[in-house]
Design an enzyme around this catalytic site. Sequence first.
Site, PDB file in Angstrom:
ATOM      1  N   GLU A  58       0.001  -1.060   5.677  1.00  0.00           N
ATOM      2  CA  GLU A  58       1.120  -0.651   6.521  1.00  0.00           C
ATOM      3  C   GLU A  58       1.070   0.832   6.838  1.00  0.00           C
ATOM      4  OE1 GLU A  58       5.146   0.832   7.567  1.00  0.00           O
ATOM      5  OE2 GLU A  58       3.903   1.391   5.855  1.00  0.00           O
ATOM      6  N   ASP A  62       0.838  -1.207   0.000  1.00  0.00           N
ATOM      7  CA  ASP A  62       0.000   0.000   0.000  1.00  0.00           C
ATOM      8  C   ASP A  62       0.868   1.250   0.000  1.00  0.00           C
ATOM      9  OD1 ASP A  62       0.818  -0.623   2.668  1.00  0.00           O
ATOM     10  OD2 ASP A  62      -0.725   0.693   3.477  1.00  0.00           O
TER      11      ASP A  62
END
Length: 358
Positions: free
Chosen positions: A130, A72
């Site tokens: 994350e 991400d």
Amino acid sequence: MPQLDLTATSLDITRAICDVPSVSDDETTLADLIDDAVRALPHLTVHRDGDTIVARTELGRPQRVAIAGHIDTVPINGNVPTRDIEVDGEAFLWGRGTVDMKSGVAVQLKLAAELADPRVDLTWMWYDHEEVDAERNGLTRLARTRPDLFAADFAILGEPSNGEVEGGCNGTLRAVVSTRGVRAHSARSWIGENAIHKAAPILLRLSEYRAREIDVDGLAYREGLNAVHIGGGVASNVIPDVCAVEVNYRFAPSRSAEEAEAHVRDVFAGFDVEISDLSPGARPGLDAPLAQQFLAAVGAEPRPKYGWTDVARFSAMGVPAVNYGPGDPHLAHHDEERVPVSQIESVEHGLRAWLANR
């Protein structure tokens, strides 16, 4: 849906996955592409948990290494699609995720496809969420559902480190230090008690605070205690009855989470202190035999990691871990995020030199 070509160069794979938007909460398209690509590799056993993909070799080697990277990114701000640029005569790939941390993921995907017979068994982990709160992190979820997948003798996070090895990481603590007063009309301020004025000693303690530099296993970690937000007041003609100063403490991995909290409470003794977030750091882990072999293979001089990364998750599970990836951490999340092509190539070369079964 287009397929992800893992026979391409690491640079081209970086370009391909950066051009697939995967802002936190929107990783599924990229996760599907990675899942499809690695399931086609006969030497890997693949497990998927949400948008986290784990691919493992099962060769019966006496040692196992985990290599992980998050898929991400922070929100896009006009910096997708990627483009090739030149800065001071050096070639870069520019765009969201090039530094944090899809170039590292691209190198991992390239090597996962090619290293069918590595010198150690490998666990490749590509995970979601994350860049948001820790509870939503794909590794947090995986640690609950499949903790066995974290079993390893050594771990590498592909976080941006300028192609150098950064051992362990600092811990991080956030706290809200508050003062209380009494509301009153500002024309009759003597009737009230100004909570913002009462916060002055908090700011004084912060301005006078001298952060430590602490040697941990041969690496010098720099700490920091700073105000990051302050709030108080309800109207321009009202004496405020509450003031809150949010502070962030970055502490060396020699301190436990409990010791870090005790230190912050001691600094702000006499004030109301509420801990809002606390993540312990990770010691460098460079004394492990595999770590020493890794450093020798990549020819790196280890440095400390000042920011918090998921190496701490592995360290908490007894797995020594380091950060090793292309990209300048100062450009992570920056609108001018860009990675040197040379660093993508050097990290691939370093990992291949260490992992290839020669």
